[in-house]
Design a protein around this motif. Structure first.
Motif, mmCIF file in Angstrom:
data_model
loop_
_atom_site.group_PDB
_atom_site.id
_atom_site.type_symbol
_atom_site.label_atom_id
_atom_site.label_comp_id
_atom_site.label_asym_id
_atom_site.label_seq_id
_atom_site.Cartn_x
_atom_site.Cartn_y
_atom_site.Cartn_z
ATOM 1 N N SER A 135 1.066 -1.120 0.179
ATOM 2 C CA SER A 135 -0.160 0.286 0.377
ATOM 3 C C SER A 135 0.618 1.818 0.382
ATOM 4 O O SER A 135 0.316 1.941 -1.029
ATOM 5 N N GLY A 161 -11.491 -1.241 -10.263
ATOM 6 C CA GLY A 161 -10.999 -0.641 -9.525
ATOM 7 C C GLY A 161 -9.717 -1.308 -8.792
ATOM 8 O O GLY A 161 -8.866 -0.311 -8.958
ATOM 9 N N ARG A 168 -6.274 0.224 -8.325
ATOM 10 C CA ARG A 168 -5.772 0.867 -6.500
ATOM 11 C C ARG A 168 -4.128 0.071 -6.555
ATOM 12 O O ARG A 168 -3.456 0.111 -6.106
ATOM 13 N N GLU A 189 -3.510 -12.627 -4.239
ATOM 14 C CA GLU A 189 -5.151 -12.323 -3.733
ATOM 15 C C GLU A 189 -6.229 -12.968 -4.842
ATOM 16 O O GLU A 189 -7.602 -12.842 -3.902
ATOM 17 N N ILE A 215 -8.149 -8.620 0.291
ATOM 18 C CA ILE A 215 -8.065 -7.772 -0.932
ATOM 19 C C ILE A 215 -7.630 -6.241 -0.682
ATOM 20 O O ILE A 215 -8.543 -5.345 -0.900
ATOM 21 N N PRO A 216 -6.298 -6.120 -0.928
ATOM 22 C CA PRO A 216 -5.843 -4.509 -1.148
ATOM 23 C C PRO A 216 -7.112 -3.880 -1.662
ATOM 24 O O PRO A 216 -6.513 -2.359 -0.940
ATOM 25 N N THR A 217 -6.653 -3.725 -3.000
ATOM 26 C CA THR A 217 -7.310 -2.685 -3.942
ATOM 27 C C THR A 217 -9.238 -2.821 -3.844
ATOM 28 O O THR A 217 -9.942 -2.187 -4.641
ATOM 29 N N LEU A 218 -9.789 -3.704 -2.599
ATOM 30 C CA LEU A 218 -11.153 -3.461 -2.143
ATOM 31 C C LEU A 218 -11.135 -2.561 -0.395
ATOM 32 O O LEU A 218 -10.715 -2.527 0.010
ATOM 33 N N ASP A 222 -5.490 -0.857 4.009
ATOM 34 C CA ASP A 222 -4.434 -1.084 4.107
ATOM 35 C C ASP A 222 -4.363 0.300 5.419
ATOM 36 O O ASP A 222 -2.984 0.164 6.401
#
Ligand code: ATP
Ligand code: MG
Lengths: 865, 270
Positions: free
Chosen positions: A408, A488, A492, A765, B132-135, B177
């Motif tokens: 992140s 998304g 991201r 993921e 899930i880092p992107t959600l 995060d």
């Protein structure tokens, strides 16, 4: 020690990710390959040109030329005026042997020796080529043995019936041996002679495409009468001046070098264009190499962080990444250079065709390849890769190890710099645009503007992609969760997806830009042909070379035409080469239809006034490239070397649109011509039928009447010429098309590796998704939707960039290299094919990782940290 | 725990409105589940690298987890606890023996049937959270519903009480995060429970957390599961964690043995 361990660790990474290594190498291979190939192509044709000029001119220091050749009597007179001078007469022409164009050169074997041309080795006692002319490979009984070393021997040793010589390579290729009959086609008839033997020389490539014979024979083959083309002499400057002073004003003494210069200048535009294309490919290639290298580094950020935590210093880490890049790029570049060599051989075929179509007959036999080229290619690949790797390596080595652990953090950092990057990109783009609009003749500035534009736009792309994806995610969130997730994940993962989208966009936009450029060009040529070809039918003497449409029509043809019924008007043209103060140009002496400006499009100047002056005041119309290159326009003067009155000044009265030659052309009225040049037969006749006439019927009738004249004749409807011209145009851009597809190839490899890395990185993921209850199909469609979105984005973003690129290519690069202005427009279907291309590339590239991920073991990936 | 009450009634509504209509769900109505044990493992054996250098991790292992029962498995690191859990969850193939989950024999199910089983009836919780880092939090939690095709409105309705229950009210828009470890695990628990699975598989859910937040998480998990009436298989190193289970086993030599009080009392046989 530590460095060794680091390298071993790198090795292990690539062992585990062989595909990634392969892609990194392939990216470099393709990038280097394209540039090398173009370089080889350009240099090979230049080299072939140099060789053939050397072969043709040897030690010649000056030529004596007339505006339309030299009377043979003058030569005899000249010899007696300067008995000690090394001088020899030359005739040059083109003939067809089968489908091959040969330069037919007539020489005087006795005067020839000191000129050391055609690879003659001029050592004392060794007559080189000339002696090989005597001691033929297979002695022919028909040939009387003559002692050629005796300069006083009679010239009937090589009787007109004797025959011609050609290079051993050509003879082998055409399966000809000494004594075989040669059926040659000259501009208007078939002639027969025989092959005497081979030309031998130190450099076989130099004599490729040549037929050599005694001047008397060649004169009769080419029907030149008593005219020779030029007299070559060897003289120092004082002597040259003395000769110059002695010449009548209808003859000129030129430096041998200047002639070569003129010819080279003719192809300059073409080669520059080719170079432009290769630079574009290089830029795209470098961009993709950068991408690939950044990915291999990005992917290991966490690994690097661990190493940093263990205590490996950041310079050491940085160094190890660079060494890795160097090693990879050495492999890639080496392969690239050799593939470039292979590709170059193919490109040479295409470019030679173009040069022969458009400029002059050139035979490229030797591939130009030197060790320097090898090192150059190597250097190029390594430099690009190292620069690319060092940017990301620096980042990896500098990042605080704790942060590097957090994906992140990377994303947040990327997101934070996006606006700054975008602003920088905008500034660079504006700078590029400013540069592009600065009036100048400099090509370099044009290239720099193009580059700035691409780079600036590239920096803008991640920002746009990020916000577009964010927006799409929100829009879709209610409609389709999978699609929303796909958008998304682009948002991201912008540190990765941004790179991939930028790479795809730049690559696709360059194909779009080139398509628009070629399309606009073609459209302009098409329009122009439509405007110019106003006659219904054109008559001309068939020419051996497309560019040299200058055979003479018998008077009987014109008489026949004039007697034919149903014809409204006739135009007549005589094509010749005129020498001017700014070089040699194709010139047309025209008798227009009813003295009206039919088929003439003036770019500048008042049409009516210009035409009045053209018809009645000996004004000259020049073509656009001539005007652009020499900054000439209405009101300027141009000095022409005339046959009857020597140097004369003419007024430029107008600039006409003309895409026939990038070298430039001039048009005079036939009355003007007749005042300064000796009267000659026309080379073309244009016919406009009366309105009530059935044109094809009339043409058929005309054709049958003309057959009775017994002259080889082309009778072409304007539509045929139109089509042929476009065919030549298309052939010219064949090379560009090939290069464009290669660029697409590079782009594909780039996007493939980017998506592969991106998706494999997210394997865990995806495994979580599977464990949570997503089916294989859902996973597949998620990844596919994601790549499709990237493809769509890239397609949409590529169009504006491509349009700007096309604008610069058309209005700056082409204008400055060819001198042609043209209208830019987007050809039908290019926008949609851009989308198809970007989406297909993205989908194909996403397919493999998607398939692989959906196949892999969930439990295994969940374990992978 | 009024929130949980609200969540409970949500759950009944969802079942009545037939949201989860996967085959596995249909064959398992509440009544059937009452009777059938959640998990039946008989004579299970499992080895890695079977073709090259086989390592037998599980050998003739048997286990039954009753409906609504919570079972804890403890054992030495590398003893095969995660492997067993993955097999029960259908993430590893059944090599030898029989594994029945909610009445379905796993080795008879193909990939899409296994997917359906997981989607409808199993919730996973991992030590490493695996968000899930992107959600964002809301999307992470409602992921199983989204995958099952539940529309946004219904998803939001089911999310609200659960977010409240795990104490993350108002954090729905945040991304994983920015959350603390404890908060992330609460998201993971919510994700594992949002589709009201009949079986929850938790692999060291508190392993990455400090003692205090571990305790909070555990309490949350325990109460949610008992209110939902789900069965639980819990893998842990911690005696305290094992303490929430109805029964505890120790994994040694590829088999399960009932954990003795001595283990629980801290002789730490493993
Ligand atoms: N894909 C695999 N291939 C080979 N060996 C594996 C694989 N997955 C796990 N193992 C091995 O199987 C054994 C059991 O692993 P498992 O993860 O089930 O242990 P665990 O009891 O969960 O340990 P821990 O308490 O440390 O999490 C370990 O020795 C591990 O190395
Ligand atoms: Mg484990």
């Amino acid at each position: 020690m530590v460095a060794r361990i680091l390298l071993r660790s790198s090795l292990r990474f690539y062992k585990q990710h062989p595909l990634q290594l392969l892609l990194a190498i392939v990216g470099i291979v393709l990038g280097v390959c394209i540039v090398t190939a173009v370089f080889i192509t350009n240099n090979s044709s230049k080299r072939a040109f140099a060789l053939s000029t050397e072969a043709l001119y040897g030690r010649t220091s000056h030529h004596i030329v007339g505006a339309q050749g030299i009377d043979q009597q003058f030569y005899a007179q000249f010899r007696s005026d300067f008995p000690q001078l090394q001088a020899t007469p030359i005739i040059e022409g083109h003939v067809l042997l089968g489908n091959d164009v040969f330069s037919l050169i007539g020489i005087d074997p006795f005067a020839e020796l000191p000129f050391a041309r055609l690879g003659i080795n001029n050592n004392a006692g060794d007559n080189g080529f000339l002696s090989s002319l005597l001691s033929l490979d297979e002695p022919s009984t028909e040939l009387p043995a003559t002692d050629f070393s005796n300069a006083n021997a009679q010239s009937d040793a090589l009787l007109p019936s004797a025959g011609l010589l050609m290079s051993a390579a050509s003879a082998t290729r055409l399966a000809l041996t000494a004594g075989d009959k040669l059926q040659l086609r000259t501009s208007n008839r078939f002639v027969e002679t025989q092959l005497l033997g081979n030309l031998t020389s130190d450099n076989p490539a130099a004599n490729e495409g040549l037929l050599i014979g005694d001047i008397a024979l060649v004169q009769s083959l080419l029907e030149r009468g008593d005219i020779i083309d030029r007299i070559d002499i060897i003289a120092d400057n004082p002597l040259a001046q003395q000769i110059r002073d002695s010449l009548p004003n209808t003859l000129k003494l030129n430096n041998a070098a200047s002639r070569t210069q003129t010819m080279l200048a003719m192809t300059r535009g073409f080669q520059i264009n080719l170079t432009a294309m290769s630079l574009l490919s290089l830029l795209v290639g470098a961009f993709l190499i950068h991408n690939t290298m950044s990915f291999t580094v990005l992917q290991r950020r966490e690994l690097f962080a661990v190493k940093r935590t263990i205590g490996i210093s950041s310079p050491l880490l940085f160094g190890s990444i660079l060494i890795e890049a160097v090693l990879i790029s050495i492999v890639g570049s080496t392969i690239g250079v050799f593939l470039g060599l292979l590709l170059g051989q193919q490109l040479i075929k295409l470019t030679t065709q173009t040069i022969n179509d458009l400029y002059f007959v050139l035979h490229v036999q030797e591939i130009w390849f030197t060790p320097w080229l090898f090192f150059g290619g190597l250097l190029l690949g390594i430099t690009c890769s190292v620069i690319a790797a060092s940017i990301s390596a620096l980042d990896a080595a500098r990042t605080n190890p704790v942060q590097a652990h957090q994906r992140s953090a990377t994303e947040q950092k990327t997101r934070a710099v996006l606006p700054a990057l975008a602003s920088l990109g905008l500034v660079i783009m504006l700078f590029g645009l400013a540069l592009a609009t600065t009036p100048s003749q400099s090509l370099l500035l044009g290239f720099i503007a193009l580059m700035l534009l691409i780079v600036g736009y590239g920096l803008l792309l991640p920002f746009i992609s990020f916000h577009a994806s964010k927006w799409l995610k929100q829009v879709l969130s209610g409609l389709s969760p999978v699609a929303s997730m796909a958008a998304g994940s682009v948002e991201r993962n912008i540190s990765r997806t941004g790179l991939a989208i930028a790479a795809l966009t730049v690559a696709v936009s360059s194909t779009f830009g080139v398509d628009v450029m070629i399309g606009s060009f073609r459209g302009s040529v098409d329009n122009w042909l439509g405007n110019t070809l106003q006659s219904d039918v054109y008559l001309s003497v068939p020419s051996t070379v497309v560019t040299q449409n200058d055979g003479a029509l018998d008077d009987i043809i014109l008489q026949t035409v004039q007697k034919t019924e149903g014809i409204r008007s006739v135009s007549r043209g005589l094509k010749f080469k005129s020498q001017s103060n700014i070089g040699e140009f194709d010139t047309l002496a025209l008798v227009p239809h009813n003295n009206q400006p039919i088929g003439i499009t003036l770019i500048s100047g008042n049409t009516e006034r210009a035409w009045q002056r053209f018809v009645y005041e000996q004004g000259v119309l020049i073509s656009e490239p001539l005007a652009t290159k020499y900054q000439l326009g209405p009101g300027d003067n141009i000095k022409l070397f005339t046959e009857l009155k020597g140097d004369q000044t003419f007024h430029v009265v107008g600039v006409v649109r003309d895409y026939t030659s990038s070298h430039g052309q001039m048009t005079l009225h036939r009355d003007t011509y007749n005042a300064y040049w000796r009267n000659r037969a026309d080379s073309t006749i244009g016919i406009i039928y009366q309105d009530n006439i059935n044109k094809s019927e009339a043409t058929k009738k005309l054709r049958s009447q003309l057959t009775q004249t017994n002259q080889a004749l082309h009778v072409q409807a304007n539509s045929d010429i139109h089509e042929n011209s476009l065919a030549i145009f298309d052939r010219t851009f064949e090379v560009t098309r090939v290069l464009r597809w290669l660029t697409v190839g590079v782009a594909f490899v780039g996007i493939f590796s980017a998506l592969l890395a991106l998706n494999l990185e997210r394997a865990r993921e995806f495994a979580v998704l599977r464990a949570t209850g997503s089916s294989r199909k859902q996973l597949l469609s998620l990844i596919t939707a994601q790549t499709l979105w990237m493809g769509l984005l890239a397609g949409a973003l590529a169009v504006p960039l491509g349009w700007m690129m096309a604008k610069i290519l058309i209005h700056i690069i082409n204008l400055r290299s060819f001198g042609w202005s043209m209208d830019s427009f987007i050809p039908d279907g290019t926008v949609s094919s851009t989308f198809v291309l970007s989406c297909t590339a993205a989908l194909l590239a996403g397919l493999y990782p998607a398939w692989r991920l959906s196949q892999s073991k969930i439990a295994r990936q969940l374990r992978d940290e | 725990m009024g929130n949980i009450k609200a969540f409970q009634s949500e759950r009944h509504r969802a079942i009545q409105s037939g949201v989860n209509t996967t085959p596995a769900r249909n064959s398992d109505n509440d009544f059937a589940k009452q009777l059938a044990p959640a998990v039946v493992v008989e004579n299970l054996s499992h080895a890695y690298n079977r073709k090259t250098r086989p390592r037998h991790i599980i050998e003739s292992l048997s286990l039954t987890v009753a409906h609504k029962e919570a079972v804890a498995i403890v054992g030495r690191s590398g003893s095969g606890k995660s492997t067993l859990l993955n097999i029960i969850g259908g993430l590893e193939p059944v090599q030898d023996g029989v594994v029945q989950v909610l009445g379905l024999q796993l080795n008879k199910l193909n990939d899409s049937q296994l997917t359906n089983l997981r989607r409808a009836n199993i919730g996973f919780i991992y030590q490493a959270f695996n968000l899930i880092p992107t959600l964002n939090v809301a999307d992470n939690i409602t992921l199983p519903l989204a995958l099952a095709g539940v529309n946004t409105k219904d998803r939001a309705e089911q999310l609200a009480p659960l977010l409240d229950a795990v104490g993350l009210d108002g954090r729905g828009e945040d991304y994983p995060d920015v959350l603390s470890g404890g908060e992330q695990q609460r998201v993971a628990i919510a994700r594992a429970l949002i589709h009201k699975p009949a079986l929850v598989l938790a692999d060291e859910p508190t392993g990455n957390l400090d003692a205090k937040s571990g305790r909070v998480i555990l309490g949350l998990l325990q109460s949610l599961i008992s209110e939902q009436g789900s069965s639980l298989v819990l893998v842990t190193h911690s005696l305290e964690v094992a303490g929430i289970a109805d029964r505890s086993f120790i994994m040694t030599g590829g088999q399960l043995a009932p954990a003795q009080d001595s283990h629980i009392n801290g002789s730490l046989a493993w």
